[in-house]
Write a protein that holds these residues in place. Structure first.
Motif, PDB file in Angstrom:
ATOM      1  N   ASP A  94      -7.150  -0.305  -0.946  1.00 32.94           N
ATOM      2  CA  ASP A  94      -8.316  -0.929  -1.590  1.00 32.94           C
ATOM      3  C   ASP A  94      -8.703  -0.197  -2.878  1.00 32.94           C
ATOM      4  O   ASP A  94      -9.871   0.039  -3.156  1.00 32.94           O
ATOM      5  N   GLY A  95      -7.676   0.205  -3.634  1.00 31.47           N
ATOM      6  CA  GLY A  95      -7.901   0.851  -4.917  1.00 31.47           C
ATOM      7  C   GLY A  95      -8.194   2.343  -4.838  1.00 31.47           C
ATOM      8  O   GLY A  95      -8.354   2.998  -5.859  1.00 31.47           O
ATOM      9  N   GLN A  96      -8.270   2.896  -3.650  1.00 31.01           N
ATOM     10  CA  GLN A  96      -8.541   4.323  -3.465  1.00 31.01           C
ATOM     11  C   GLN A  96      -7.227   5.047  -3.161  1.00 31.01           C
ATOM     12  O   GLN A  96      -6.579   4.782  -2.142  1.00 31.01           O
ATOM     13  N   ALA A  97      -6.841   5.972  -4.057  1.00 33.85           N
ATOM     14  CA  ALA A  97      -5.583   6.705  -3.888  1.00 33.85           C
ATOM     15  C   ALA A  97      -5.639   7.575  -2.633  1.00 33.85           C
ATOM     16  O   ALA A  97      -6.689   8.107  -2.282  1.00 33.85           O
ATOM     17  N   TRP A  98      -4.492   7.685  -1.965  1.00 35.19           N
ATOM     18  CA  TRP A  98      -4.394   8.562  -0.803  1.00 35.19           C
ATOM     19  C   TRP A  98      -4.498  10.012  -1.242  1.00 35.19           C
ATOM     20  O   TRP A  98      -4.078  10.378  -2.342  1.00 35.19           O
ATOM     21  N   GLN A  99      -5.018  10.828  -0.359  1.00 32.30           N
ATOM     22  CA  GLN A  99      -5.093  12.268  -0.617  1.00 32.30           C
ATOM     23  C   GLN A  99      -3.670  12.816  -0.736  1.00 32.30           C
ATOM     24  O   GLN A  99      -2.796  12.519   0.084  1.00 32.30           O
ATOM     25  N   ASN A 110       0.825  -1.208   0.000  1.00 31.31           N
ATOM     26  CA  ASN A 110       0.000   0.000   0.000  1.00 31.31           C
ATOM     27  C   ASN A 110       0.861   1.261   0.000  1.00 31.31           C
ATOM     28  O   ASN A 110       0.475   2.272  -0.573  1.00 31.31           O
ATOM     29  N   ARG A 166      -5.041   8.297   5.428  1.00 32.08           N
ATOM     30  CA  ARG A 166      -4.268   7.621   4.382  1.00 32.08           C
ATOM     31  C   ARG A 166      -4.046   6.191   4.874  1.00 32.08           C
ATOM     32  O   ARG A 166      -2.970   5.829   5.329  1.00 32.08           O
ATOM     33  N   GLN A 167      -5.109   5.419   4.785  1.00 29.59           N
ATOM     34  CA  GLN A 167      -5.106   4.070   5.344  1.00 29.59           C
ATOM     35  C   GLN A 167      -4.130   3.171   4.604  1.00 29.59           C
ATOM     36  O   GLN A 167      -4.094   3.139   3.380  1.00 29.59           O
ATOM     37  N   SER A 226      -2.070   3.895  -1.934  1.00 25.37           N
ATOM     38  CA  SER A 226      -3.524   3.730  -1.962  1.00 25.37           C
ATOM     39  C   SER A 226      -3.925   2.612  -1.003  1.00 25.37           C
ATOM     40  O   SER A 226      -3.085   1.876  -0.504  1.00 25.37           O
ATOM     41  N   ASP A 233      -9.324  -5.434   3.239  1.00 22.51           N
ATOM     42  CA  ASP A 233      -9.911  -4.947   1.994  1.00 22.51           C
ATOM     43  C   ASP A 233     -10.115  -6.130   1.061  1.00 22.51           C
ATOM     44  O   ASP A 233      -9.715  -7.247   1.362  1.00 22.51           O
ATOM     45  N   LYS A 252       1.967   1.701  -3.655  1.00 19.48           N
ATOM     46  CA  LYS A 252       0.848   2.117  -4.504  1.00 19.48           C
ATOM     47  C   LYS A 252       0.251   3.458  -4.070  1.00 19.48           C
ATOM     48  O   LYS A 252      -0.506   4.058  -4.816  1.00 19.48           O
TER      49      LYS A 252
END
Length: 164
Positions: A41-46, A34, A138-139, A39, A144, A37
């Motif tokens: 679970d497919g969600q990009a970090w801010q 993570n 920012r997990q 991110s 996931d 990447k």
């Protein structure tokens, strides 16, 4: 007959020992991925507000990423943990209230002289003894969809290896 029972006992013991360790390694590696990447679970970090720092998100010294370890791997429970004090707030997001120290003021003056950015001057001159700093979520750790698939694959691969 005693040989069969002995073999079965050995196989069950191998399963009990190897499956949790292999799953824990897969989970730890997933969490470390993570960071690569940037991110979860497919969600990009801010993204951070100041993009010119030229380094990955959540990586300054690498201490947070290096701290992710297998704390426990048993048949009953697998725990992946981090001992750095700021891991939870980065993983979950929230508000932090750092104390403004003389050392922090000196650092802010130095940064202001280097960059000319008014935010550093404001920190150096603030009369506040504590700041309010929002930290975005920012997990990097948690269950996931991709992790569930990796766990299932690791269990199947470990069982296939034991029974082959």
């Amino acid at each position: 007959m005693p040989n069969l029972l002995s073999d079965l006992k050995n196989i069950l013991q191998r399963i009990k020992n190897e499956v949790p360790n292999k799953v824990a390694q897969a989970v730890q590696n997933h969490f470390l991925d993570n960071f690569k990447k940037e991110s979860f679970d497919g969600q990009a970090w801010q993204k951070r507000k100041n993009q010119d720092e030229g380094r990955n998100l959540l990586v300054k010294s690498g201490a947070l990423r290096k701290s992710i370890r297998i704390a426990r791997a048993t048949w009953q429970k697998i725990v992946i943990a981090s001992d750095v004090p700021y891991a939870q707030i980065h993983n979950e997001g929230g508000i932090t209230h750092p104390t403004v120290t003389p050392k922090m003021r000196a650092f802010a003056w130095q940064k202001y002289k280097q960059t000319g950015q008014s935010k550093w001057k404001a920190i150096a001159l603030t009369k506040k003894s504590k700041l309010t700093v929002p930290i975005p979520k920012r997990q990097f750790m948690g269950m996931d969809n991709g992790l569930n698939a990796k766990i299932n694959t690791e269990i199947k691969n470990t069982l296939n290896r034991i029974f082959s």
